[in-house]
Design an enzyme around this catalytic site. Structure first.
Site, PDB file in Angstrom:
ATOM      1  CG  ASP A 158      67.275   8.857  32.515  1.00 38.39           C
ATOM      2  OD1 ASP A 158      66.512   9.832  32.425  1.00 38.39           O
ATOM      3  OD2 ASP A 158      68.341   8.762  31.876  1.00 38.39           O
ATOM      4  CB  THR A 160      59.175   9.909  28.986  1.00 44.25           C
ATOM      5  OG1 THR A 160      58.491   8.664  29.145  1.00 44.25           O
ATOM      6  CG2 THR A 160      60.225   9.742  27.895  1.00 44.25           C
ATOM      7  N   PRO A 165      53.716   5.471  27.930  1.00 42.65           N
ATOM      8  CG  PRO A 165      55.473   5.475  26.376  1.00 42.65           C
ATOM      9  CD  PRO A 165      54.140   6.073  26.650  1.00 42.65           C
TER      10      PRO A 165
HETATM   11  N1  AG3 Z   1      64.215  12.065  30.921  1.00 44.79           N
HETATM   12  C1  AG3 Z   1      63.386  13.008  31.636  1.00 44.79           C
HETATM   13  C2  AG3 Z   1      62.725  13.986  30.733  1.00 44.79           C
HETATM   14  C3  AG3 Z   1      61.517  14.625  31.285  1.00 44.79           C
HETATM   15  C4  AG3 Z   1      61.270  15.873  30.532  1.00 44.79           C
HETATM   16  N2  AG3 Z   1      59.903  16.267  30.547  1.00 44.79           N
HETATM   17  C5  AG3 Z   1      59.417  17.237  29.760  1.00 44.79           C
HETATM   18  N3  AG3 Z   1      60.206  17.911  28.962  1.00 44.79           N
HETATM   19  N4  AG3 Z   1      58.150  17.512  29.788  1.00 44.79           N
HETATM   20  C6  AG3 Z   1      65.395  12.572  30.346  1.00 44.79           C
HETATM   21  C7  AG3 Z   1      66.190  11.543  29.671  1.00 44.79           C
HETATM   22  C8  AG3 Z   1      67.625  11.900  29.666  1.00 44.79           C
HETATM   23  N5  AG3 Z   1      68.451  10.766  29.879  1.00 44.79           N
END
Ligand code: AG3
Length: 274
Positions: A158, A160, A165
């Site tokens: 989960d 980015t 990173p």
């Molecule tokens: N993680 C994935 C977010 C990706 C979004 N990308 C973007 N907006 N460019 C989400 C974390 C939630 N637990």
């Protein structure tokens, strides 16, 4: 994050952005790893961003968190019991796993500040992290996977986007080390970006997993606040997932129709990963 006349914008390219008019900026903090901002929007409740990219909003986080957990959960041939989350320091993924009945969830988040921010601004998402079935570890997920001797039925990445990173979390070597900590019928799943705006993210995840696992499948969901609103996830295993499709509890987005449909990919997406 500087606001222009109370609009937060995520830049997709030099020529395109998605903007939210915001009532207030609640937080802007630079951590050891990234910049975290929290906004009170008009239409989507609170909004969490990392390095200027939307991570979640109160209004549509359920789509992402249900789809990254429920799809692999129901596709697994044997019911998964033990899960590992890499990233996910907001707690949203852990919360869905508890709803699915997992008795053991290890959540490894690199940035303790993500957890603190969630505790303060997204208490409902954060709360599962205090459950005794959840073990929260502040560490680099790549390092944790290399050194742990525990095994998991489900590993959820989960993260980015694959810039900065999180780049290593989309690489073949990372998937190879995940394979070592999976049980025989274990599954790994990752968010793999917007097929439309971030085809490289999807291709990295899909080709990286294909080098390591026998079965790789990409699926999609509609997430209004992510780039293009059309989002992908990619899962892999060495065991053909036949699914346990007879007893499906719907979520707010997820149900058995969505589970089947999520794997129906548009032609341009098939092209990307073939
Ligand atoms: N993680 C994935 C977010 C990706 C979004 N990308 C973007 N907006 N460019 C989400 C974390 C939630 N637990």
């Amino acid at each position: 994050m500087k606001l222009i006349e109370n609009w937060f914008s995520e830049r997709y390219s030099d020529n395109l952005q998605l903007s939210f008019r915001v009532q207030d900026q609640l937080l802007s903090v630079k951590t050891d790893y990234q910049r975290i901002d929290v906004f009170e929007t008009y239409d989507f409740g609170k909004l969490l961003t990392i390095d200027g990219t939307v991570q979640l909003t109160e209004r549509d986080e359920f789509v992402y968190h249900e789809m990254i957990t429920m799809v692999p959960y129901y596709l697994a041939s044997r019911k998964p019991q033990k899960a590992l989350i890499i990233g996910g320091g907001d707690g949203g993924t852990a919360g869905q796993l508890l709803k699915l009945g997992f008795q053991s969830v290890v959540n490894v988040e690199i940035d303790t500040q993500v957890v603190e921010v969630s505790k303060k601004y997204f208490p409902d998402l954060y709360r599962p992290l205090t459950d005794k079935k959840v073990e929260l570890i502040i560490d680099d997920g790549v390092k944790y996977i290399r050194k742990t001797d525990r095994k998991f039925d489900l590993v959820i990445v989960d993260s980015t986007d694959p810039v900065g990173p999180a780049e290593g979390l989309f690489m073949k070597d990372f998937y190879a080390s995940i394979k070592n900590i999976l049980t025989d019928s274990g599954i790994v799943v990752t968010q793999s970006g917007s097929p439309f705006y971030q085809p490289k993210a999807l291709q990295m995840a899909h080709s990286g997993m294909s080098e390591v696992f026998g079965y790789v499948r990409t699926y999609t969901a509609f997430i209004p606040t992510y780039p293009s609103g059309f989002w992908s996830f990619t899962m892999a295993s060495d065991y053909d997932c036949k699914g346990r499709l007879d007893n499906i509890n719907p979520g707010k987005y997820f149900n058995s129709d969505v589970l089947r449909g999520a794997f129906s990919l548009p032609e341009f997406v098939k092209e990307l990963i073939k």
